[in-house]
Design an enzyme around this catalytic site. Structure first.
Site, short mmCIF file in Angstrom:
data_model
loop_
_atom_site.label_atom_id
_atom_site.label_comp_id
_atom_site.label_asym_id
_atom_site.label_seq_id
_atom_site.Cartn_x
_atom_site.Cartn_y
_atom_site.Cartn_z
N SER A 116 0.70 -1.19 -0.07
CA SER A 116 -0.06 0.03 0.01
C SER A 116 0.86 1.16 -0.15
O SER A 116 1.94 1.30 0.45
CB SER A 116 -0.93 0.06 1.29
OG SER A 116 -1.68 1.13 1.46
N TYR A 173 -1.65 -0.87 10.94
CA TYR A 173 -2.04 -1.49 9.40
C TYR A 173 -0.65 -1.14 8.59
O TYR A 173 -0.26 -2.04 7.94
CB TYR A 173 -3.09 -0.86 8.94
CG TYR A 173 -3.32 -1.04 7.47
CD1 TYR A 173 -3.53 -2.20 7.11
CD2 TYR A 173 -3.17 -0.15 6.60
CE1 TYR A 173 -3.77 -2.73 5.69
CE2 TYR A 173 -3.23 -0.28 5.33
CZ TYR A 173 -3.73 -1.63 4.67
OH TYR A 173 -3.57 -1.80 3.46
N LYS A 218 2.28 -3.66 6.66
CA LYS A 218 2.56 -3.94 5.18
C LYS A 218 4.22 -3.87 5.02
O LYS A 218 4.57 -4.43 4.41
CB LYS A 218 1.95 -2.65 4.45
CG LYS A 218 0.42 -2.88 4.21
CD LYS A 218 0.25 -4.09 3.44
CE LYS A 218 -1.50 -4.28 3.28
NZ LYS A 218 -1.75 -5.58 2.64
N1 LIG Z 1 -8.84 -0.82 -0.67
C1 LIG Z 1 -7.84 -0.14 -0.47
O1 LIG Z 1 -7.86 1.05 -0.43
C2 LIG Z 1 -6.24 -0.65 -0.49
C3 LIG Z 1 -5.18 -0.03 -0.52
C4 LIG Z 1 -3.90 -0.27 -0.37
C5 LIG Z 1 -3.87 -1.79 -0.13
N2 LIG Z 1 -4.98 -2.62 0.01
C6 LIG Z 1 -4.67 -3.94 0.42
O2 LIG Z 1 -5.33 -4.80 -0.69
C7 LIG Z 1 -5.71 -6.11 0.06
C8 LIG Z 1 -7.05 -6.17 -0.55
O3 LIG Z 1 -8.03 -4.99 -0.19
P1 LIG Z 1 -9.52 -5.05 -0.38
O4 LIG Z 1 -9.78 -3.52 -0.60
O5 LIG Z 1 -9.79 -5.96 -1.37
O6 LIG Z 1 -9.98 -5.56 0.87
P2 LIG Z 1 -11.16 -6.46 1.20
O7 LIG Z 1 -11.08 -6.44 2.70
O8 LIG Z 1 -12.23 -6.27 0.39
O9 LIG Z 1 -10.57 -8.02 0.75
C9 LIG Z 1 -9.61 -8.70 1.73
C10 LIG Z 1 -10.15 -10.02 1.90
O10 LIG Z 1 -9.32 -10.87 2.61
C11 LIG Z 1 -10.01 -11.64 3.38
N3 LIG Z 1 -9.26 -12.26 4.72
C12 LIG Z 1 -8.67 -11.36 5.62
N4 LIG Z 1 -7.85 -11.92 6.39
C13 LIG Z 1 -7.90 -13.40 5.91
C14 LIG Z 1 -7.28 -14.34 6.34
N5 LIG Z 1 -6.68 -14.60 7.55
N6 LIG Z 1 -7.61 -15.66 5.81
C15 LIG Z 1 -8.39 -15.85 4.76
N7 LIG Z 1 -8.98 -14.56 4.10
C16 LIG Z 1 -8.94 -13.52 4.70
C17 LIG Z 1 -11.32 -10.87 3.90
O11 LIG Z 1 -12.26 -11.48 4.26
C18 LIG Z 1 -11.45 -10.50 2.39
O12 LIG Z 1 -12.55 -10.65 1.38
C19 LIG Z 1 -5.54 -6.04 1.43
O13 LIG Z 1 -4.34 -6.46 1.84
C20 LIG Z 1 -5.20 -4.55 1.96
O14 LIG Z 1 -4.70 -4.26 2.82
C21 LIG Z 1 -5.99 -2.17 -0.22
#
Ligand SMILES: NC(=O)c1ccc[n+]([C@@H]2O[C@H](COP(=O)([O-])OP(=O)(O)OC[C@H]3O[C@@H](n4cnc5c(N)ncnc54)[C@H](O)[C@@H]3O)[C@@H](O)[C@H]2O)c1
Length: 339
Positions: A125, A149, A153
């Site tokens: 991120s 958080y 990362k």
């Molecule tokens: N959306 C954003 O703004 C953003 C920005 C930068 C980075 N990210 C990173 O991208 C990734 C995806 O983000 P997103 O927005 O799709 O989030 P999201 O919460 O929609 O998706 C993450 C998924 O991981 C699953 N999950 C969490 N812990 C788990 C575990 N221990 N075992 C199995 N499944 C698990 C959740 O149920 C969820 O479906 C994350 O790692 C997030 O930190 C997101």
């Protein structure tokens, strides 16, 4: 490389990436513990892609369960989205974040090593840039984190670097995303946050459908053109294409460990985003200005040259498309996947 395991594949970015990969001919296996996703996403993915997609409702900290998936499938690479992602919540519940994000990643890496699957794309991120001094942000800039958080990362990035240093057989790409929004064109797949949204786009669209009364803008006295924070927004479908580009890169290059920014390279203020959403929604979005939020930086946007040069990837979609697509999803599904 044909078979990709996608952790967190029912979440916002994961689900859009699964569609993209399946459309490109990859076989995809999803593992997701449903902690922040609905099981109803799976039939939508299967409908949109016209393919059956193997799904395991497993927490990837459960090593034995994860091992079973690797026993059942010949996996070529993993895209690792699974993790908790709310900055504010991570300040309240640091141990949950360290436990979930770190233990799940270490368990995944151990199982990958055990089964000789050593190609990984990791969801990092832009938050790892901490409080930067100059823009645009380059992959080589100093890092730092202002929340638990963000630290998960940063630490995972370090773990991945150490792993690649220790064992030449690994190839890992860490993608530092900027601010994803938008939705699938069908309007049947989109961002469905549990509770009050943390991100700007779903907050605005929920105001648009009348689920929330008004938007809260945190600070209008930043040193930006209109005083509100400036961020780099990226369409989730462009982000999905970025993951496909990373997989293609891993197929061709023995890259060891590489980091790429995935952003548009431009910044938009909160007020500009409100205007663009108002155009998409066709009505005014009421908002109030509150005080600044702790940890928010005034401006953040990516230098995208490295991704353009090495991945052959850059964004295709405009802010107006992002807002229109996010709105189409919210209007069609005001209560998300779980009415
Ligand atoms: N959306 C954003 O703004 C953003 C920005 C930068 C980075 N990210 C990173 O991208 C990734 C995806 O983000 P997103 O927005 O799709 O989030 P999201 O919460 O929609 O998706 C993450 C998924 O991981 C699953 N999950 C969490 N812990 C788990 C575990 N221990 N075992 C199995 N499944 C698990 C959740 O149920 C969820 O479906 C994350 O790692 C997030 O930190 C997101």
């Amino acid at each position: 490389m044909n078979t990709i395991l996608v952790t967190g594949g029912l979440g916002f970015i994961g689900s859009h990436t699964v569609i993209d990969l399946v459309k490109q001919g990859y076989s995809v296996i999803i593992v997701d513990n449903l902690s922040n996703a609905s099981a109803k996403v799976l039939p939508v993915l299967e409908e949109l892609s016209q393919k059956k997609i193997p799904f395991y409702p497993v927490d990837i900290r459960e090593k034995k369960e994860l091992e079973k998936i690797f026993q059942e499938h010949q996996i070529d690479a993993v895209i690792h989205f699974a993790g908790l992602k709310a900055v504010g919540e991570s300040v309240q519940k640091p141990l949950s974040y360290y436990d979930n994000n770190l233990i799940s990643t270490i368990t995944l890496l151990e199982v990958m090593e055990e089964y000789s699957v050593r190609k990984l794309v990791f969801s990092s991120s832009a938050t790892v840039y901490g409080e930067p001094e100059k823009m645009p942000l380059l992959e080589t800039d100093l890092t730092g984190a202002t929340s638990p958080y963000g630290r998960t990362k940063l630490w995972i990035e370090q773990i991945l670097q150490d792993l690649c240093d220790a064992n030449d057989a690994w190839d890992v790409v860490a993608l530092r995303y900027f601010n994803p929004l938008g939705a699938h064109k069908s309007g049947d797949l989109g961002e469905d946050p549990k509770g009050i949204p943390n991100n700007l786009a779903p907050y605005i669209t929920q105001v648009g459908v009348g689920k929330l009364e008004k938007l809260h803008v945190f600070g209008n006295d930043y040193p930006t053109s209109d005083g509100t924070c400036v961020r780099d927004y990226i369409h989730v479908l462009d982000l999905a294409a970025g993951h496909r580009a990373a997989i293609t890169y891993l197929e061709k290059e023995h890259c060891r460990y590489e980091i790429f920014n995935l952003g548009s390279g431009s910044g938009f203020s909160v007020l500009e985003m409100i205007k663009s959403f108002e155009k998409a929604i066709g009505k005014e979005i009421p908002f109030v200005v509150d005080s600044r939020r702790a940890g928010d930086i005034p401006v953040s946007y990516a230098d995208t040259k490295k991704a353009e040069d090495k991945l052959g990837w850059k964004v295709q979609k405009t802010i107006d498309e992002m807002c229109a697509d996010a709105w189409r999803w919210q209007k069609k599904h005001p209560d998300g996947f779980e009415p």
